[in-house]
Design a protein around this motif. Sequence first.
Motif, PDB file in Angstrom:
ATOM      1  N   ALA A   1       0.565  -1.192  -0.215  1.00 25.75           N
ATOM      2  CA  ALA A   1       0.613  -0.053   0.075  1.00 25.75           C
ATOM      3  C   ALA A   1       0.982   1.395  -0.408  1.00 25.75           C
ATOM      4  O   ALA A   1       0.017   2.331  -0.938  1.00 25.75           O
ATOM      5  N   PHE A   2       2.054   1.388   0.427  1.00 25.49           N
ATOM      6  CA  PHE A   2       2.896   2.725   0.178  1.00 25.49           C
ATOM      7  C   PHE A   2       3.342   2.778  -1.240  1.00 25.49           C
ATOM      8  O   PHE A   2       3.957   1.795  -1.771  1.00 25.49           O
ATOM      9  N   PRO A   3       3.266   3.704  -1.402  1.00 24.69           N
ATOM     10  CA  PRO A   3       3.461   4.550  -2.920  1.00 24.69           C
ATOM     11  C   PRO A   3       4.999   4.357  -2.644  1.00 24.69           C
ATOM     12  O   PRO A   3       5.581   4.967  -1.420  1.00 24.69           O
ATOM     13  N   LYS A   4       6.039   3.635  -3.242  1.00 26.71           N
ATOM     14  CA  LYS A   4       7.418   3.734  -3.458  1.00 26.71           C
ATOM     15  C   LYS A   4       7.936   4.439  -4.543  1.00 26.71           C
ATOM     16  O   LYS A   4       7.140   4.304  -5.866  1.00 26.71           O
ATOM     17  N   LEU A   5       9.454   5.161  -4.252  1.00 24.76           N
ATOM     18  CA  LEU A   5       9.262   6.270  -5.474  1.00 24.76           C
ATOM     19  C   LEU A   5      10.472   5.667  -6.741  1.00 24.76           C
ATOM     20  O   LEU A   5      11.017   4.408  -6.214  1.00 24.76           O
ATOM     21  N   GLY A   6       9.681   6.180  -7.157  1.00 27.64           N
ATOM     22  CA  GLY A   6      10.304   5.140  -8.385  1.00 27.64           C
ATOM     23  C   GLY A   6       9.941   3.372  -9.527  1.00 27.64           C
ATOM     24  O   GLY A   6      10.262   3.582 -10.014  1.00 27.64           O
ATOM     25  N   GLU A   7       8.627   3.666  -8.287  1.00 29.39           N
ATOM     26  CA  GLU A   7       8.046   2.586  -9.175  1.00 29.39           C
ATOM     27  C   GLU A   7       6.428   2.305  -8.714  1.00 29.39           C
ATOM     28  O   GLU A   7       5.652   2.077  -7.965  1.00 29.39           O
ATOM     29  N   ARG A   8       5.716   3.580  -9.869  1.00 31.95           N
ATOM     30  CA  ARG A   8       4.797   3.965  -9.429  1.00 31.95           C
ATOM     31  C   ARG A   8       4.075   2.578 -10.421  1.00 31.95           C
ATOM     32  O   ARG A   8       4.088   1.873 -11.916  1.00 31.95           O
ATOM     33  N   LYS A   9       2.998   2.568 -10.039  1.00 34.50           N
ATOM     34  CA  LYS A   9       2.186   1.132 -10.673  1.00 34.50           C
ATOM     35  C   LYS A   9       0.338   2.586 -11.209  1.00 34.50           C
ATOM     36  O   LYS A   9       0.158   3.386 -10.466  1.00 34.50           O
ATOM     37  N   GLU A  10      -0.438   1.659 -11.747  1.00 37.81           N
ATOM     38  CA  GLU A  10      -1.693   2.392 -12.071  1.00 37.81           C
ATOM     39  C   GLU A  10      -2.224   1.977 -10.534  1.00 37.81           C
ATOM     40  O   GLU A  10      -2.717   3.775 -10.883  1.00 37.81           O
ATOM     41  N   GLU A  11      -2.518   1.253  -9.580  1.00 37.39           N
ATOM     42  CA  GLU A  11      -3.260   1.135  -8.783  1.00 37.39           C
ATOM     43  C   GLU A  11      -2.564   0.574  -8.046  1.00 37.39           C
ATOM     44  O   GLU A  11      -1.701  -0.183  -7.556  1.00 37.39           O
ATOM     45  N   LEU A  12      -2.426   1.183  -6.582  1.00 31.06           N
ATOM     46  CA  LEU A  12      -2.085   1.170  -5.468  1.00 31.06           C
ATOM     47  C   LEU A  12      -2.848  -0.722  -4.174  1.00 31.06           C
ATOM     48  O   LEU A  12      -4.398  -0.115  -4.719  1.00 31.06           O
ATOM     49  N   THR A  13      -2.102  -0.711  -4.739  1.00 34.22           N
ATOM     50  CA  THR A  13      -2.629  -2.228  -3.523  1.00 34.22           C
ATOM     51  C   THR A  13      -3.885  -1.638  -1.992  1.00 34.22           C
ATOM     52  O   THR A  13      -2.621  -0.790  -2.193  1.00 34.22           O
ATOM     53  N   VAL A  14      -4.326  -2.174  -1.649  1.00 28.61           N
ATOM     54  CA  VAL A  14      -5.011  -1.255  -0.818  1.00 28.61           C
ATOM     55  C   VAL A  14      -5.295  -2.214   0.006  1.00 28.61           C
ATOM     56  O   VAL A  14      -5.336  -4.000  -0.324  1.00 28.61           O
TER      57      VAL A  14
END
Lengths: 560, 331
Positions: free
Chosen positions: B262-275
């Motif tokens: 769920a943590f947005p990681k820098l440099g690993e852009r995803k369309e959707e975050l896992t919730v």
Amino acid sequence: MSRAISGREARPLTSEVRVGGGQPLLQAINLEKLFPVKKGVFGKTVDHVHAVDGVNLTIFKGETLGLVGESGCGKTTVGRAVLRLTEPTGGKIMFEGKDITHLPQADIRGMRKRMQIVFQDPYSSLDPRMTVEGIVGEGFAIHGPPKGIGDVEFVRREKIHELIEQVGLSHDHLSRLPHEFSGGQKQRIALARALALDPDFIVLDEPTSALDVSVQAQALNLLKRLQEKLGLSFLFISHDLSVIEHMSDRIAVMYLGKVVETAPTREFMGNPLHPYTKALIGSIPIPDPLKRKDRKGIEGEVPSPINPPRGCRFHPRCSVAFNRCGWEGKDLVTHLTEVARVMSPKHAISKHVAGLRADGFVAYVDLHSPESLDTVRKWLETYAAEQRKKSALFDSVVAIDRFAGDREVVVPCKKMVVEVEIEAPGREGKEPPRMKSVRQKTTSMMVAREAAKMIEKTLDMDANLRSHNLILSVKPVQSTVVFKVLGPDSNLEKAVAELDSRLEPMRTRKEPLALAIGRGSIKRTRGPKTGLAVKLRAVEEPQMDDIGNGHQVACRLYDK
Amino acid sequence: MMPVTKPLLEIKGLTTQFFIQEGTVTALDKVDLTIYENESVGIVGETGCGKSMTAFSILRLVPHPGKITAGSIKFKGTELTALTADQMRGVRGQRISMIFQDAATALDPVFTVGYQLGEVISLHQNIYDKAALDKKSEDMLKLVKIAAPASVLKQYPHELSGGMKQRVMIAIALSCSPSLLIADEPTTALDVTIQAQILNLLKDLVRTTGSSMMLITHNLGVVAEVCDRICVMYAGRIVEDAETFELFANPKHPYTSGLLSAFPKLGERKEELTVIRGTVPDLMRLAPGCAFVDRCDKAMAVCRKERPNRVEVAPGHYVSCHLWTGGETSD
């Protein structure tokens, strides 16, 4: 696609990358917001906090622009100023090509239907005494009920149900009060309220920074889904670069009231250019122990926005700053007292020096007696020569010389009246907007302020002039501009003549500012007959430069 | 690299409850935690999961109407729960000290930095000579890399920036060379660039002084950067406890893996975050089973009925989840 932009120092944004072939929806041009610093019984304004100082931003239809920066850099003020929730003190805001900077409050209220905001703190941005239904539906009470077929009340309720479902809450939440909800749910309510009037543009001011990680992920996904479905444009403000990267199509970095870099997200992450951006990215702890590194980060802290550093605002903390980054007198004074320790009793020149003062690009060395001038100068010259190779600060020292401490140039200024054409809004629906000419008056004090900037720029910074790097402390004093000149007394007269020859062609061209500036004269003032000053290279603030790929950066390293 | 040193702090079955009008809130529910010498342990979790309450319980500073109702806290072999208030005062600040989240409110606005630093030193080390105190205070400020220590000593907290205040707090906490330093969200109120400075400082100081650190935070990036071992807390319970590298490589508990993705990681852009769906449960009405059951995608029948025991799935890697206790799979 560059729009014709008029106004002071505004530059057209030529290579903004269009996202989805969009048109610019919102543009901030040279946006400025200064907060007065008041002092004394009469609340006299003594200074200004430069919260936002000449910011250019463009937001295209359907895109998210991420605005990132540390606390106090002015990102929230930008968000509020583009909606005119705080009145900007300068610059322009264009919404769909229409200038809304000076729209009267009554008209701006109509615009607010299309521009909404979600605030940072969901705990204080919802009225604790209103039900969710009241909060979400409040916009209809002001802007009229939503369009639809059937009974007005029925349509309104339908719309509120639709909104509340859209943000992932259910109908039975509608009759509850805000305190019954968790932080994440409150933020959903705030979002439903923002969506109620079908806006085109929403400012999201740190919408998830009060939320926990697992709830933050839910909120971010919701925002993305809604943007896609409703074709919204976002200005996403956050201090968290990981969140910004996840959400944005383009990213803008702010530092001390200035945007220092903008680029499309992929380009931005792959090729950060500004030293501040690099440091910012490097400072973020990564949740992966394999990528653990002994990071260097940035030293020091953000300086005060009341008197921001001249030149590049980041130069005092920058690890790659060189001699054109705008080293100032105050940097030199700090070095001399803290590193060289010239004021400590053990130092060779401490018995000659009464004090050190800084003023713009000058450091003044006050002496006990004029006889010791040569001794101190000699020491400073040797020291500067030693340091020049290893320190960018000393590399930007251009002169160490005497100056006439008891004389200065005084340039009088008059008030200025200019005729300008502005677009007067016609009455809604009845008349089209028409042009009318208005006499814009500028007081002599404001002319003096502009003139001071102009004089420093021409006399001091222009390398073709003989006065180049010899002008000290240009200052507006009421309705005059006052400055001193480095070197022998004859330099004062030369500077006056130089200024006149510069202004003359502008006066013949009937430029209003040049016409309002009078002829300079040399006046006697109090102070010792001769003083010693160290002059540093005067430079302008770096402007945003195009690097290509929609990447713009304001840093001297990338000067062409 | 499991430390072979002695345990410094051993917590067993620690339960802290709050008795309020509406009922009983179990803030800590049978917490087991061991901190070894020269070790940095991170406590991670979301708001209200009991991270800070663990720290307050160790120091016996649980606010009214809360009480430690069960369990033991052994510090270097001494049972802290059995100490008198006077004896406890000798532990706090001297042997276990704490850095609070908000340095701005933790420092007293009406006293100078020098006074507040000197107070701690004179109290615990019986130094009363003004010159000696100033000398010691100045040394402490130098240790936390404050540029002009002599002038900062004479300043009041409001004259300092947020980062400087946190440095002063660290200096106060370290002034009596404690064996255990508890840092409760020490960088949450700070900007990232200042956060990086403070984290580097804490890392260095723990390494050089040889004390242990318990770092409480909600930021997975911070623990990954600083800690040797990480405990993940959820609803007053420690659900997973492992060395940092092991935890990030093989998260076993569904909550831990959910938190990591769920943590947005820098440099690993995803369309959707896992919730992680749903929200944190009400601590007053916890079901008898696993506290995470309502939000868990892998929940089984047994998860509702029984609370999972703590099992060692790999050397030094403990997890409390029925997926690993050998509970039968049925949905």
